[in-house]
Design an enzyme around this catalytic site. Structure first.
Site, short mmCIF file in Angstrom:
data_model
loop_
_atom_site.label_atom_id
_atom_site.label_comp_id
_atom_site.label_asym_id
_atom_site.label_seq_id
_atom_site.Cartn_x
_atom_site.Cartn_y
_atom_site.Cartn_z
N HIS A 62 0.87 -1.18 0.00
CA HIS A 62 0.00 0.00 0.00
C HIS A 62 0.91 1.24 0.00
O HIS A 62 1.50 1.57 1.02
CB HIS A 62 -0.91 -0.02 1.24
N GLU A 93 1.22 4.14 2.59
CA GLU A 93 1.73 3.80 3.91
C GLU A 93 3.27 3.91 3.85
O GLU A 93 4.01 2.94 4.00
CB GLU A 93 1.25 2.40 4.30
N HIS A 133 3.35 -2.50 6.79
CA HIS A 133 2.25 -1.59 6.45
C HIS A 133 2.14 -0.45 7.45
O HIS A 133 2.86 -0.38 8.44
CB HIS A 133 0.91 -2.36 6.48
N GLU A 148 1.99 -3.42 11.35
CA GLU A 148 1.27 -2.15 11.14
C GLU A 148 1.86 -1.07 12.03
O GLU A 148 2.04 -1.27 13.22
CB GLU A 148 -0.22 -2.32 11.50
ZN ZN Z 1 -1.59 -1.59 4.29
#
Ligand code: ZN
Length: 376
Positions: A168, A171, A261, A337
């Site tokens: 992504h 990010e 991420h 994350e």
């Molecule tokens: Zn992500």
């Protein structure tokens, strides 16, 4: 006559200008990702505002993919190197930035970008280490190289550890994480790195979504695909980035994988695992637990209290990287994350979850990896 000028015509730039006539009513919109409905990442510069009390409104904030704007602070910079926080107000519709800039030109970003130039320089820096070689796995939708690094020297007995980031693209903290991770792993004076490279070879993709990064997208590649829903059946047309990386994994093997991420909502660092993959088993669960315990014990920026709800057994979405890798290679795979809204366990009111902290978190992941290496 107004001298206010707003632009996003540069790497990772994203903004649409609606109104820029007066300092107290500058209106902009975030633009959609290429060929998709995702809408979140912004990065733009405003010129002509030195010492002026400016009000910049992101008019479509409530229409964004993750409208979790309460307690969000925007990142600002005068030099694109040093980023500081500016408070915002969210009224349920618009995100309002009130800021008096100390210089005439100021950059605002959802999170500080990690540019394609920085990416190329990072690849160059790594490959000049005697421990690393670089390769191109294939091309993105727009024809850019998908860079791949091998760190350490493969042998039959060594574990194969994959670290991939920035599926992504918005990010961007994920590539700052990667820079910190790579620099520590290549530090020949670091005993953790040395011990790891005696037992493992690392296969690293520092940026899975180069096109999306340059385009200022949050989640999509240039074709509009969310790469983290492409792992079950990637295609050369729609998701060549996953197609080539998964093929390399098939060829080289996977004993452990980290996928890096950022999370738009939760103000903590956390992991999400593959407990919902049909092949998830006691060994994988035990290694996951050891990894978490070791990481918490060595890095107070990481925690395991706040995170996503866990998948039911056998119910994982195998289009997602983490469960697909567990299913495909019977290996532990973890999604890392990091927050856009700082780590509330150790908040920093001036700089938030900064690029430096992302780099340090990347470096810190080596210790828990070493803790489980013999059990993988
Ligand atoms: Zn992500």
């Amino acid at each position: 006559m107004s001298n206010i000028s707003i632009s996003s015509k540069f790497d990772s730039g994203n903004i649409e200008v609606l109104k820029a006539q007066s300092f107290d009513d500058i209106q902009v919109n975030v633009e959609q990702d290429s060929n998709s409905d995702y809408l979140q990442y912004f990065f733009f510069r405003v010129s002509g505002i030195e010492d002026q009390e400016c009000t910049i409104k992101i008019m479509n904030a409530s229409e964004t993919t993750y409208p979790f704007w309460n307690e969000y602070y925007v990142y600002a910079s005068y030099d694109k190197q040093n980023w500081f926080l500016v408070p915002t107000e969210y009224n349920g519709k618009e995100l309002v930035i009130n800021h008096t800039a100390a210089c005439n030109t100021v950059y605002y970003a959802y999170y500080p970008p990690f540019s394609y130039e920085q990416h190329l320089e990072l690849i160059g820096e790594c490959q000049t280490s005697g421990l690393c070689s670089s390769e191109v796995l294939g091309q993105t939708v727009e024809g850019r190289d998908i860079d791949f690094l091998q760190i350490g020297f493969p042998s039959k007995s060594k574990k194969k550890i994959w670290v991939i980031a920035r599926q992504h693209p918005g990010e961007s903290m994920a590539e700052w994480f990667m820079q910190g991770f790579l620099r520590r792993l290549l530090d020949e004076d670091d005993s953790v790195s040395k011990a790891l490279l005696n037992k493992a070879v690392f296969y690293v993709v520092p940026n899975m979504n180069i096109d999306g990064s340059i385009l200022g997208n949050l989640r999509a590649n240039a074709a509009g695909a969310n790469l983290n829903r492409e792992w079950a059946d990637p295609s050369l047309e729609k998701s060549p980035e996953v197609f080539h990386v998964r093929n390399a994994m098939d060829e080289l093997g996977v004993d452990f994988c980290l996928d890096v991420h950022g999370d738009e909502e939760i103000p903590y660092n956390f992991i999400s695992a593959s407990e919902g993959a049909p092949s998830y088993n006691d060994k994988i669960a035990a290694n996951e637990k050891s990894f978490i315990q070791s990481w918490m014990g060595t890095c107070p920026d990481f925690q395991d209290t706040h995170g996503y709800d866990k998948d039911e057994p056998g119910k994982a979405d195998l289009r997602i990287c983490t469960p697909q890798i567990t299913e495909r290679y019977k290996a532990l795979c973890l999604t890392i994350e990091m927050p856009f809204k700082d780590n509330h366990d150790l908040p920093d009111p001036l700089f938030g979850w900064s690029t430096t902290r992302s780099e340090k978190l990347g470096a810190s992941v080596l210790q828990p990896t070493l803790a489980i290496i013999d059990k993988l």
